[in-house]
Design a protein around this motif. Sequence first.
Motif, mmCIF file in Angstrom:
data_model
loop_
_atom_site.group_PDB
_atom_site.id
_atom_site.type_symbol
_atom_site.label_atom_id
_atom_site.label_comp_id
_atom_site.label_asym_id
_atom_site.label_seq_id
_atom_site.Cartn_x
_atom_site.Cartn_y
_atom_site.Cartn_z
ATOM 1 N N VAL A 1 -0.087 -0.529 -0.134
ATOM 2 C CA VAL A 1 -0.757 -1.756 0.616
ATOM 3 C C VAL A 1 -0.184 -2.983 0.468
ATOM 4 C CG1 VAL A 1 -2.876 -2.924 0.277
ATOM 5 C CG2 VAL A 1 -2.932 -0.511 0.190
ATOM 6 N N PRO A 2 0.364 -3.782 1.222
ATOM 7 C CA PRO A 2 0.983 -5.023 1.094
ATOM 8 C C PRO A 2 -0.050 -6.147 0.418
ATOM 9 C CG PRO A 2 0.574 -4.761 3.845
ATOM 10 C CD PRO A 2 0.107 -3.548 2.751
ATOM 11 N N LEU A 3 0.442 -6.963 -0.562
ATOM 12 C CA LEU A 3 -0.258 -7.643 -1.212
ATOM 13 C C LEU A 3 0.303 -9.205 -0.909
ATOM 14 C CD1 LEU A 3 -0.334 -5.958 -4.902
ATOM 15 C CD2 LEU A 3 -2.129 -5.947 -3.044
ATOM 16 N N PRO A 4 -0.875 -10.020 -1.044
ATOM 17 C CA PRO A 4 -0.418 -11.560 -0.614
ATOM 18 C C PRO A 4 0.579 -12.060 -1.676
ATOM 19 C CG PRO A 4 -2.978 -11.232 -0.967
ATOM 20 C CD PRO A 4 -2.219 -9.905 -1.271
ATOM 21 N N ASP A 5 1.242 -12.853 -1.180
ATOM 22 C CA ASP A 5 2.412 -13.694 -1.992
ATOM 23 C C ASP A 5 1.531 -14.474 -2.953
ATOM 24 O OD1 ASP A 5 4.539 -12.666 -0.887
ATOM 25 O OD2 ASP A 5 4.513 -14.339 0.595
ATOM 26 N N GLY A 6 2.039 -14.733 -4.298
ATOM 27 C CA GLY A 6 1.408 -15.854 -5.222
ATOM 28 C C GLY A 6 0.680 -15.113 -6.143
ATOM 29 N N LEU A 7 0.445 -13.929 -6.221
ATOM 30 C CA LEU A 7 -0.459 -13.346 -7.166
ATOM 31 C C LEU A 7 0.042 -13.556 -8.595
ATOM 32 C CD1 LEU A 7 -1.790 -10.099 -5.411
ATOM 33 C CD2 LEU A 7 -2.745 -12.049 -5.608
ATOM 34 N N VAL A 8 -0.944 -13.422 -9.500
ATOM 35 C CA VAL A 8 -0.558 -13.524 -10.940
ATOM 36 C C VAL A 8 -1.435 -12.521 -11.386
ATOM 37 C CG1 VAL A 8 0.278 -15.930 -11.197
ATOM 38 C CG2 VAL A 8 -2.216 -15.358 -11.565
ATOM 39 N N ASP A 9 -1.040 -12.026 -12.947
ATOM 40 C CA ASP A 9 -1.911 -11.140 -13.204
ATOM 41 C C ASP A 9 -3.432 -11.628 -13.460
ATOM 42 O OD1 ASP A 9 -2.831 -8.891 -14.823
ATOM 43 O OD2 ASP A 9 -2.279 -9.638 -16.774
ATOM 44 N N GLY A 10 -4.276 -10.965 -12.978
ATOM 45 C CA GLY A 10 -5.803 -11.301 -12.843
ATOM 46 C C GLY A 10 -6.328 -11.936 -11.409
ATOM 47 N N SER A 11 -5.612 -12.248 -10.682
ATOM 48 C CA SER A 11 -5.899 -12.604 -9.391
ATOM 49 C C SER A 11 -6.886 -11.963 -8.729
ATOM 50 C CB SER A 11 -4.440 -13.098 -8.462
ATOM 51 O OG SER A 11 -3.531 -13.994 -8.786
ATOM 52 N N ARG A 12 -7.641 -12.471 -8.214
ATOM 53 C CA ARG A 12 -8.565 -11.857 -7.196
ATOM 54 C C ARG A 12 -8.107 -11.381 -5.740
ATOM 55 N NH1 ARG A 12 -14.228 -10.748 -7.458
ATOM 56 N NH2 ARG A 12 -15.091 -10.188 -5.332
ATOM 57 N N LEU A 13 -8.189 -10.224 -5.364
ATOM 58 C CA LEU A 13 -7.203 -9.782 -4.051
ATOM 59 C C LEU A 13 -8.490 -10.350 -3.136
ATOM 60 C CD1 LEU A 13 -6.284 -6.278 -4.595
ATOM 61 C CD2 LEU A 13 -4.825 -8.393 -4.537
ATOM 62 N N PRO A 14 -8.207 -10.525 -1.691
ATOM 63 C CA PRO A 14 -8.960 -10.995 -0.493
ATOM 64 C C PRO A 14 -10.192 -9.902 -0.465
ATOM 65 C CG PRO A 14 -6.767 -11.221 -0.122
ATOM 66 C CD PRO A 14 -6.775 -10.436 -1.335
ATOM 67 N N GLU A 15 -9.704 -8.673 -0.693
ATOM 68 C CA GLU A 15 -10.631 -7.471 -0.528
ATOM 69 C C GLU A 15 -10.059 -6.466 -1.262
ATOM 70 O OE1 GLU A 15 -9.250 -5.171 3.587
ATOM 71 O OE2 GLU A 15 -10.173 -6.996 3.677
ATOM 72 N N PRO A 16 -11.116 -5.381 -1.887
ATOM 73 C CA PRO A 16 -10.751 -4.170 -2.516
ATOM 74 C C PRO A 16 -9.557 -3.626 -1.942
ATOM 75 C CG PRO A 16 -12.928 -4.533 -2.733
ATOM 76 C CD PRO A 16 -12.751 -5.550 -1.630
ATOM 77 N N ILE A 17 -8.771 -2.939 -2.518
ATOM 78 C CA ILE A 17 -7.973 -1.878 -2.089
ATOM 79 C C ILE A 17 -8.200 -0.468 -2.677
ATOM 80 C CG2 ILE A 17 -5.969 -3.804 -1.437
ATOM 81 C CD1 ILE A 17 -4.368 -2.773 -3.898
ATOM 82 N N PHE A 18 -7.467 0.707 -2.040
ATOM 83 C CA PHE A 18 -7.765 1.939 -2.395
ATOM 84 C C PHE A 18 -6.439 2.370 -2.937
ATOM 85 C CE2 PHE A 18 -7.485 6.429 -0.871
ATOM 86 C CZ PHE A 18 -8.221 6.983 -1.938
ATOM 87 N N THR A 19 -6.169 2.741 -3.947
ATOM 88 C CA THR A 19 -4.893 3.165 -4.441
ATOM 89 C C THR A 19 -4.976 4.697 -4.859
ATOM 90 O OG1 THR A 19 -5.482 2.037 -6.705
ATOM 91 C CG2 THR A 19 -4.423 0.904 -5.115
ATOM 92 N N PRO A 20 -4.700 5.380 -4.351
ATOM 93 C CA PRO A 20 -4.764 6.855 -4.765
ATOM 94 C C PRO A 20 -3.700 7.285 -5.657
ATOM 95 C CG PRO A 20 -4.035 6.847 -2.487
ATOM 96 C CD PRO A 20 -4.373 5.349 -2.877
ATOM 97 N N ALA A 21 -4.030 8.292 -6.463
ATOM 98 C CA ALA A 21 -2.842 8.747 -7.429
ATOM 99 C C ALA A 21 -3.203 10.522 -7.489
ATOM 100 C CB ALA A 21 -3.212 8.496 -8.690
ATOM 101 N N THR A 22 -2.075 11.054 -7.805
ATOM 102 C CA THR A 22 -1.856 12.373 -7.903
ATOM 103 C C THR A 22 -2.578 12.564 -9.368
ATOM 104 O OG1 THR A 22 0.224 12.565 -8.709
ATOM 105 C CG2 THR A 22 -0.188 12.855 -6.237
ATOM 106 N N LYS A 23 -3.155 13.658 -9.649
ATOM 107 C CA LYS A 23 -3.687 14.243 -11.000
ATOM 108 C C LYS A 23 -2.444 15.145 -11.608
ATOM 109 C CE LYS A 23 -6.589 14.704 -13.959
ATOM 110 N NZ LYS A 23 -6.823 13.196 -14.956
#
Length: 172
Positions: A4-26
Amino acid sequence: MCGVPLPDGLVDGSRLPEPIFTPATKAAFGEHDENVDFETMVATTGRELGEQLRDLTLAVYARAEEVARGRGLILADTKLEFGRRADGTLVLGDEVLTPDSSRYWDAATWEPGARLDAFDKQFIRDWLLQDSGWDRGSGDAPPSIPGAVVTATRERYLQAYERLTGSAFVSS
């Protein structure tokens, strides 16, 4: 992040414009789960189930984030695990929205880019990696966690519980 592409300029703790889904394998016990993109997940689950898992995850997150925000907390992220019953019914399993599976920050002290103290096990990780003297790369077993660190971690978990539920924790 997970394709999922993220906006430029994010720092730790920045709020994303909308929630994203980040799947992972178990991963196997003792191993770390591996983040994957949506299409990789769909190759395993099939498109219909993959979309259902994504939609359910985002719906649970949206409701939990709304509750947390109303209680003065920010739900930064969470991990949800799904499974199927023998009859094929999709179920949400394991722990859900606890400080072990989620990262909560105090909204009153939240400042992107600054130190963000979470109501989670990061307190123990910080002690282990910064204050214990243990060298992660040494091959030595980590030291025992002192009672004061256990107590402080428990207090953070209880604070999260009480703020989220609006009720005092009562042990039985």
